[in-house]
Design a protein around this motif. Structure first.
Motif, PDB file in Angstrom:
ATOM      1  N   ASN A 131       0.819  -1.215   0.000  1.00  0.00           N
ATOM      2  CA  ASN A 131       0.000   0.000   0.000  1.00  0.00           C
ATOM      3  C   ASN A 131       0.852   1.263   0.000  1.00  0.00           C
ATOM      4  O   ASN A 131       0.528   2.244  -0.668  1.00  0.00           O
ATOM      5  N   THR A 135       0.740   4.058  -3.157  1.00  0.00           N
ATOM      6  CA  THR A 135       0.243   5.410  -2.861  1.00  0.00           C
ATOM      7  C   THR A 135       1.362   6.448  -2.807  1.00  0.00           C
ATOM      8  O   THR A 135       1.106   7.614  -2.537  1.00  0.00           O
ATOM      9  N   SER A 176      -8.458  -6.130  -1.430  1.00  0.00           N
ATOM     10  CA  SER A 176      -8.468  -4.986  -0.510  1.00  0.00           C
ATOM     11  C   SER A 176      -7.683  -3.781  -1.020  1.00  0.00           C
ATOM     12  O   SER A 176      -7.741  -2.708  -0.433  1.00  0.00           O
ATOM     13  N   LYS A 178      -6.717  -0.550  -2.578  1.00  0.00           N
ATOM     14  CA  LYS A 178      -7.449   0.614  -3.059  1.00  0.00           C
ATOM     15  C   LYS A 178      -6.825   1.017  -4.390  1.00  0.00           C
ATOM     16  O   LYS A 178      -5.632   1.293  -4.462  1.00  0.00           O
TER      17      LYS A 178
END
Length: 219
Positions: A131, A135, A176, A178
């Motif tokens: 993640n 990001t 999961s 994003k």
């Protein structure tokens, strides 16, 4: 059984949405050509030098997948032709792939390798690292790579319950994520499952299986 009949037997068991990567590492070009003549166009190798030698000798409509651990200093050798790099496990490696793709005026597709096994020898990112990478500002700047999904390798064990748990874990991580909604990320692929466990992997959500010995015989 011949390579062609092995290949056809396996293909007959695969759902339409599952891509077969024929793992051809250490096998001679003559073996790969038997699979090619039986219709196989996607081959997986784990050493860049060996893959490059085969790419030079074989028909140019083949898609070459790099399925082994990738050293940054070797990326330049496969950047002109590689179709998909499975085992990307760091931002640093992605940046090098991006740099070499730019030099070749290409966008190179990649999978991010997730660490799901209970073995020290396997590589990969954990969920937090994944993640953070997706990001990060640095990731958004990479215009010559595209992340297509995730790849994982289960523990080398006969314990089907453990393998299932690890495959399910990878599918849950995939679900999961994003979507970073960046042009260099289009998440559709889960690459998990090999000769001994590919049917279980498909049950757990795999869309790409890497099969070698069941096609080409043992090494």
């Amino acid at each position: 059984m011949s390579i062609a009949s092995n290949l056809n037997t396996i293909k007959s068991t695969l759902p339409e949405h599952v891509t077969l990567v024929a793992v051809s590492k250490t096998k001679p070009v003559s073996d790969l050509m038997q699979a090619y003549e039986a219709g196989q166009r996607i081959f997986g190798e784990n050493k860049i030098q060996e893959m490059t030698e085969k790419w030079e000798q074989m028909p140019k409509d083949i898609q070459w997948h790099m399925i082994g651990h990738v050293q940054s200093n070797k990326v330049k050798f496969m950047a002109p032709y590689v179709t998909l790099i499975h085992g990307v496990d760091s931002l640093k490696l992605l940046q090098e792939i991006n740099k070499q793709a730019l030099k070749n005026n290409r966008i190179i597709d990649c999978l991010l390798q997730i660490y799901i096994a209970e073995e020290e020898s396997k590589f990969g990112l954990d969920e937090n690292e994944l993640n953070e990478l997706l990001t990060s500002a640095e990731f958004k700047e990479l215009k010559n790579i595209r992340i297509l999904g995730l790849m994982g390798m289960a523990t080398f064990t006969k314990d089907q319950n453990q393998i299932k748990k690890e495959f399910t874990h990878l599918k849950n991580i995939f679900d999961s994520i994003k979507d970073p909604k960046t042009e260099n990320c289009s998440l559709s692929t889960i690459s998990m499952g090999m000769s001994g466990d590919y049917q279980l992997a498909i049950e757990c959500g795999s869309t790409m299986v890497r099969i070698g010995s069941s096609i080409f015989g043992g090494r």
